[in-house]
Each structure stands twice: as C-alpha cells, then as structure tokens.
Design a protein around this motif. Structure first.
Motif, mmCIF file in Angstrom:
data_model
loop_
_atom_site.group_PDB
_atom_site.id
_atom_site.type_symbol
_atom_site.label_atom_id
_atom_site.label_comp_id
_atom_site.label_asym_id
_atom_site.label_seq_id
_atom_site.Cartn_x
_atom_site.Cartn_y
_atom_site.Cartn_z
ATOM 1 N N ALA A 76 0.801 -1.223 0.000
ATOM 2 C CA ALA A 76 0.000 0.000 0.000
ATOM 3 C C ALA A 76 0.838 1.280 0.000
ATOM 4 C CB ALA A 76 -0.944 -0.007 1.194
ATOM 5 N N SER A 77 2.128 1.168 0.235
ATOM 6 C CA SER A 77 3.052 2.302 0.075
ATOM 7 C C SER A 77 4.441 1.707 -0.056
ATOM 8 C CB SER A 77 3.006 3.264 1.283
ATOM 9 O OG SER A 77 3.616 2.651 2.404
ATOM 10 N N GLY A 78 5.384 2.540 -0.478
ATOM 11 C CA GLY A 78 6.756 2.060 -0.549
ATOM 12 C C GLY A 78 7.240 1.633 0.830
ATOM 13 N N LEU A 79 6.972 2.479 1.814
ATOM 14 C CA LEU A 79 7.488 2.174 3.152
ATOM 15 C C LEU A 79 6.857 0.921 3.743
ATOM 16 C CD1 LEU A 79 8.320 5.600 4.722
ATOM 17 C CD2 LEU A 79 9.807 3.620 4.520
ATOM 18 N N ALA A 80 5.609 0.623 3.370
ATOM 19 C CA ALA A 80 4.993 -0.630 3.839
ATOM 20 C C ALA A 80 5.787 -1.820 3.294
ATOM 21 C CB ALA A 80 3.540 -0.712 3.396
ATOM 22 N N MET A 135 20.499 8.084 2.365
ATOM 23 C CA MET A 135 19.399 7.311 1.756
ATOM 24 C C MET A 135 18.105 8.072 1.969
ATOM 25 S SD MET A 135 18.703 4.191 4.399
ATOM 26 C CE MET A 135 19.529 4.307 5.954
ATOM 27 N N TYR A 136 17.029 7.566 1.385
ATOM 28 C CA TYR A 136 15.728 8.188 1.548
ATOM 29 C C TYR A 136 15.433 8.328 3.046
ATOM 30 C CZ TYR A 136 10.733 8.839 1.611
ATOM 31 O OH TYR A 136 9.481 9.334 1.874
ATOM 32 N N TRP A 137 15.058 9.540 3.497
ATOM 33 C CA TRP A 137 14.942 9.800 4.937
ATOM 34 C C TRP A 137 13.911 8.898 5.612
ATOM 35 C CZ3 TRP A 137 10.368 11.121 7.149
ATOM 36 C CH2 TRP A 137 9.373 11.585 6.300
ATOM 37 N N VAL A 180 18.203 -3.751 -2.962
ATOM 38 C CA VAL A 180 18.498 -2.472 -3.617
ATOM 39 C C VAL A 180 17.209 -1.682 -3.817
ATOM 40 C CG1 VAL A 180 19.425 -1.374 -5.700
ATOM 41 C CG2 VAL A 180 20.475 -3.467 -4.843
ATOM 42 N N ASP A 181 17.196 -0.447 -3.291
ATOM 43 C CA ASP A 181 16.105 0.479 -3.580
ATOM 44 C C ASP A 181 16.422 1.118 -4.931
ATOM 45 O OD1 ASP A 181 14.381 2.635 -3.820
ATOM 46 O OD2 ASP A 181 14.465 3.182 -1.689
ATOM 47 N N SER A 182 15.685 0.702 -5.948
ATOM 48 C CA SER A 182 15.966 1.137 -7.318
ATOM 49 C C SER A 182 14.916 2.127 -7.817
ATOM 50 C CB SER A 182 16.014 -0.107 -8.224
ATOM 51 O OG SER A 182 16.565 0.169 -9.470
ATOM 52 N N THR A 183 14.228 2.747 -6.858
ATOM 53 C CA THR A 183 13.134 3.678 -7.171
ATOM 54 C C THR A 183 13.553 4.763 -8.151
ATOM 55 O OG1 THR A 183 12.129 3.330 -5.002
ATOM 56 C CG2 THR A 183 11.560 5.372 -6.132
ATOM 57 N N SER A 184 14.713 5.395 -7.907
ATOM 58 C CA SER A 184 15.077 6.567 -8.708
ATOM 59 C C SER A 184 15.601 6.174 -10.090
ATOM 60 C CB SER A 184 16.092 7.449 -7.968
ATOM 61 O OG SER A 184 17.306 6.751 -7.810
ATOM 62 N N VAL A 233 14.863 -6.475 -4.994
ATOM 63 C CA VAL A 233 14.757 -5.091 -5.486
ATOM 64 C C VAL A 233 13.521 -4.481 -4.858
ATOM 65 C CG1 VAL A 233 14.499 -3.591 -7.487
ATOM 66 C CG2 VAL A 233 15.659 -5.746 -7.724
ATOM 67 N N PHE A 234 13.640 -3.225 -4.491
ATOM 68 C CA PHE A 234 12.495 -2.487 -3.955
ATOM 69 C C PHE A 234 12.186 -1.301 -4.862
ATOM 70 C CE2 PHE A 234 11.283 1.466 -1.928
ATOM 71 C CZ PHE A 234 10.007 1.122 -1.504
ATOM 72 N N HIS A 235 10.892 -1.016 -5.045
ATOM 73 C CA HIS A 235 10.454 0.214 -5.710
ATOM 74 C C HIS A 235 9.361 0.887 -4.912
ATOM 75 C CE1 HIS A 235 12.455 0.068 -9.584
ATOM 76 N NE2 HIS A 235 12.278 -1.230 -9.563
ATOM 77 N N SER A 236 9.490 2.201 -4.766
ATOM 78 C CA SER A 236 8.300 2.979 -4.428
ATOM 79 C C SER A 236 7.585 3.120 -5.764
ATOM 80 C CB SER A 236 8.685 4.356 -3.860
ATOM 81 O OG SER A 236 7.541 5.196 -3.899
ATOM 82 N N ILE A 237 6.458 2.421 -5.923
ATOM 83 C CA ILE A 237 5.763 2.484 -7.216
ATOM 84 C C ILE A 237 5.033 3.804 -7.382
ATOM 85 C CG2 ILE A 237 5.534 -0.028 -7.441
ATOM 86 C CD1 ILE A 237 2.670 0.234 -6.621
ATOM 87 N N THR A 238 5.002 4.567 -6.293
ATOM 88 C CA THR A 238 4.489 5.932 -6.311
ATOM 89 C C THR A 238 5.232 6.768 -7.364
ATOM 90 O OG1 THR A 238 4.395 5.611 -3.902
ATOM 91 C CG2 THR A 238 3.992 7.841 -4.709
ATOM 92 N N LYS A 239 6.442 6.342 -7.697
ATOM 93 C CA LYS A 239 7.313 7.135 -8.586
ATOM 94 C C LYS A 239 7.186 6.645 -10.033
ATOM 95 C CE LYS A 239 8.685 8.578 -4.522
ATOM 96 N NZ LYS A 239 7.766 9.323 -3.727
ATOM 97 N N TYR A 240 8.268 6.133 -10.634
ATOM 98 C CA TYR A 240 8.232 5.859 -12.083
ATOM 99 C C TYR A 240 7.269 4.747 -12.479
ATOM 100 C CZ TYR A 240 12.141 8.954 -12.709
ATOM 101 O OH TYR A 240 12.928 10.061 -12.748
ATOM 102 N N LEU A 253 -0.149 5.685 -4.455
ATOM 103 C CA LEU A 253 0.897 5.474 -3.451
ATOM 104 C C LEU A 253 1.075 3.962 -3.332
ATOM 105 C CD1 LEU A 253 2.424 7.310 -1.330
ATOM 106 C CD2 LEU A 253 0.680 6.589 0.287
ATOM 107 N N GLY A 254 2.283 3.474 -3.517
ATOM 108 C CA GLY A 254 2.463 2.026 -3.422
ATOM 109 C C GLY A 254 3.925 1.637 -3.429
ATOM 110 N N GLY A 255 4.165 0.366 -3.107
ATOM 111 C CA GLY A 255 5.535 -0.147 -3.099
ATOM 112 C C GLY A 255 5.583 -1.555 -3.657
HETATM 113 N N1 PLP Z 1 12.543 5.032 -1.454
HETATM 114 C C1 PLP Z 1 12.757 6.150 -2.159
HETATM 115 C C2 PLP Z 1 14.060 6.314 -2.892
HETATM 116 C C3 PLP Z 1 11.792 7.165 -2.178
HETATM 117 O O1 PLP Z 1 12.047 8.297 -2.884
HETATM 118 C C4 PLP Z 1 10.588 6.998 -1.453
HETATM 119 C C5 PLP Z 1 9.567 8.061 -1.428
HETATM 120 O O2 PLP Z 1 9.834 9.206 -1.747
HETATM 121 C C6 PLP Z 1 10.397 5.811 -0.746
HETATM 122 C C7 PLP Z 1 11.395 4.842 -0.765
HETATM 123 C C8 PLP Z 1 9.145 5.575 0.060
HETATM 124 O O3 PLP Z 1 8.058 5.306 -0.777
HETATM 125 P P1 PLP Z 1 6.550 5.753 -0.463
HETATM 126 O O4 PLP Z 1 6.520 7.239 -0.327
HETATM 127 O O5 PLP Z 1 5.806 5.224 -1.640
HETATM 128 O O6 PLP Z 1 6.167 5.073 0.815
#
Ligand code: PLP
Length: 380
Positions: free
Chosen positions: A78-82, A103-105, A176-180, A196-203, A211-213
């Motif tokens: 339901a979110s990247g962080l989840a 890293m992502y805060w 690996v967080d490959s979101t960016s 591999v992890f993605h915040s699908i909220t992004k690309y 909002l998703g992961g």
């Molecule tokens: N990882 C990266 C690199 C992100 O930029 C973000 C969100 O900005 C997250 C993780 C967390 O994802 P979410 O906001 O979908 O929970």
C-alpha cells in the motif's frame, strides 16, 4: 511470437496478457472482489480466496513488475514504506543490517525506530567505499545489506555487483532500492542483488496518483515466504483499484522514462556551463563521479538530476519560485516535472548544500523545460 520472447517494452505495453480471454477486451479488467466463491466440491476455483492474500488484478500488477526486473516473483504494498517495513520484518530479532549513510529519509526513520526497539542493529557506511563496506559487514551476523542507487539527491551511482559480492561473501543478502532508476534504466537482480524495492508511487505508476511499493525477489526462498506472510498478516497489500491504475501507468513506462531521460541529458548538457549554475549533478555527464559505473550498470542515465545554483539560500529560493513548468513539489517519477529546494525540506542540520535544487524531469517538451529553467535562473 511466444509471450516469453517479447521484449519488456512490448509485454508491458500489452499489460502482459494483451487481451482478456473471455471478452477480448484489450484493457485488463479490474477485479474489485474481496472474496471468491468456492465450486461445488468446495474447492477454490482459481487460487484466490480473499483479497488480502491477492486477487487477479493485484497478481497481474505483480507479474508485470517481476518480469520487468527479471525476478522470480513480486509483492505489491500500500506504500513504498509498507514494502520496506515488510522486508525488515523478515529479519531475525536483533539482526545486523548495513545501510548507506545517505538514503531516503523515510527508510532511515524506519530503521531508527526498529533500532530503538532493539529489533535490529544498524551500521551506516558509504557503499562506494568497498573497504569500509567489508569492515561494516559482520560475517555470519549481518543478515541484510540495504542500498540505493542512484543516491538521492547527488545521484552517485553505486556498483551493485561489487556490493553484492561483498555481501554474499559474508552470507548477507543485498536489497536495492531502485526507485530513482526504474526497471527501464537498472535491473539490480541482473547485477547480483537478491531483492529489489520500488516505491511504485514514482516511475512505475508515473502519474502521481498512486501510493504504493513493490518488492521483487531473485529466487523463492525462506525470506521471500516470510515477506509474503508478513504482508498477509499485517494487511499492507496494494488495493485492487490502485493495482489497476498501476498496470495502466506501467503500460507507458518505457516511453515516459526514455523521454524524460532524453530531456534530462539535454538539460544537463545545457546547464553544465551555464553562468548561473555552479554545478550539475547528473550521471549522464562525464564530469559526474558516477559516470563510468553508470555506463556499465544503467541503460541510459535516468531522469533525476540536481543543479547547484550560483549563490545561496536566497538566490536558490528565487529560482524555485520563478519556475513555471517545474512544479514546486516533493516526490519524483511523474509525467510532470518537479523541482525541490532540498535544504528547505531537510532542514538546517542537513548536509545538503543550500543551493541545491533537485529536478524530477517529466515528459513535457524539452525546449519548454530548458526555457523554464533559463528564465528562472535569470531571476536568481
Ligand atoms: N525510497 C525512495 C528512494 C523514495 O524516494 C521513497 C519516497 O519518496 C520511498 C522509498 C518511500 O516510498 P513511499 O513514499 O511510496 O512510501
């Protein structure tokens, strides 16, 4: 052509299945059902029981993501962080984790909370320093190495294969967080990562409306089974409608990312010697420290960059406020270009330079984006 021989651009444009067998619909159906009736023998008709464990729409999104990453399986959250929290829940109590200093805060916040509750111990390290990484990893004790690449907001590129070798030699998994980057640009499993992890909220979704992961695994193993169980019992699954929107978003993933990356390179080259710009941070520029690794590891250089304006807080603030097409919002990876004054967001204590503006380049006309930056820089 068999489905397996299709290139990623093709199978993703067709949302994997091209048509729905029953109706011929070229658009995947949206299954909103939360529960599934059994047949006359009281057996499940398909594998679906109850949507917290998955449903056909959720499964389709997962199958596409797993294929995009050349993975064995994917789970959407339901979110990247989840998703990150579920992965960390798979660790043994008190497990040692090695994570990057930058890293992502939100991920750092999550780790700090888990550390405070004595769920894990963490050593922070610069993952591009392999000797420091070797020292940080404790053979037999370190369960997970977590890394991000490219690193927000300076976009350093970390050598995934080199980190994977160090992690595996000590018996640790690499996530690996490959979101960016997005799977268009980097596929970490191909370079030796385990997860591999993605915040699908992004690309992956790409339209700033979901909002998703997602977690993707290279192989089916005990950690993966546990990650699935954690999602099932904590209920952090991505909802069917969001999964459907995600599928729709992913159908244009390649054109979106490639267009944005093309514009990013043009913008970076245009601004590299601009009198109002101190430096441009973009892995596609030869001047960038991550350029050589990027050439080996990435297909293109992605669409995230930062510019350091000549001047300090005041000048940088004036540039941000003067932008008309780049929107002053956080997040990244959407079709609309965004600009962010990171120091204002991260606060006084942040090591980020006062004059750094992070740009998430969207799919607008390249010349319009350059003209927007030009007119804003003139107001510094
Ligand atoms: N990882 C990266 C690199 C992100 O930029 C973000 C969100 O900005 C997250 C993780 C967390 O994802 P979410 O906001 O979908 O929970």
């Amino acid at each position: 052509m068999s489905e397996d021989s299709r290139s990623p651009e093709t199978f993703v444009a067709h949302a994997l299945h091209s048509v729905e067998e029953a109706t011929g619909s070229v658009v995947p159906p949206l299954h909103t059902a939360t529960t599934f009736a059994r047949d006359n023998d009281y057996q499940l008709r398909d594998r679906h029981l109850y949507s917290r464990y998955g449903n056909p729409t959720i499964d389709q999104a997962e199958e596409i993501i797993a294929r995009l990453e050349n993975g064995h399986d994917a789970l959407v959250f339901a979110s990247g962080l989840a998703g990150i929290a579920a992965l960390f829940e798979t660790l043994k109590p008190g497990a040692h984790v090695v994570a990057p200093e930058i890293m992502y805060w939100g991920t750092r916040d999550l780790m700090t909370r888990m550390l405070e509750k004595q769920r894990i111990t963490v050593t922070y390290v610069d993952p591009s320093d392999l000797d420091a990484l070797k020292t940080a990893i404790v053979p037999g004790k370190t369960e997970l190495v977590w890394m991000e690449t490219p690193v927000n907001p300076v976009w350093d590129v970390i050598d995934i294969r080199a980190v994977a070798e160090v992690a595996h030699a000590a018996g640790a998994d690499l996530a690996v967080d490959s979101t960016s980057a997005s799977p268009v640009v980097t596929r970490p499993l191909d370079h030796g990562a385990d997860i591999v992890f993605h915040s699908i909220t992004k690309y992956l979704n790409g339209h700033s409306d979901v909002l998703g992961g997602a977690l993707v695994t290279r192989e089916d193993n005990a950690r993966w089974a546990e990650a699935r169980t954690v999602r099932n019992v904590t209920g952090g699954v991505l909802a069917p409608f969001e999964s459907w929107l995600l599928i729709r978003g992913m159908r244009t993933l390649f054109v979106r990312v490639n267009k944005a990356a093309e514009s990013s390179l043009a913008i970076a080259r245009h601004l590299e010697h601009h009198p109002g710009v101190e430096k441009v941070l973009y892995p596609g520029l030869q001047s960038h420290p991550g350029h050589e690794i990027a050439r080996r590891q990435m297909d293109g250089f992605g669409a995230m960059m930062s510019i350091c304006v000549k001047g300090g807080m005041a000048e940088t603030g004036r540039v941000i406020r003067a932008l008309k097409i780049f929107l002053p919002a956080t997040s990244l990876g959407g079709v609309e270009s965004l600009a962010e004054h990171r120091k204002v967001i991260e606060g006084e204590d942040s090591p980020i330079p006062d004059n750094l503006i992070r740009l998430s380049v969207g799919i607008e006309n390249t010349e319009d984006l350059i003209a927007d930056l030009e007119q804003a820089l003139a107001k510094a």
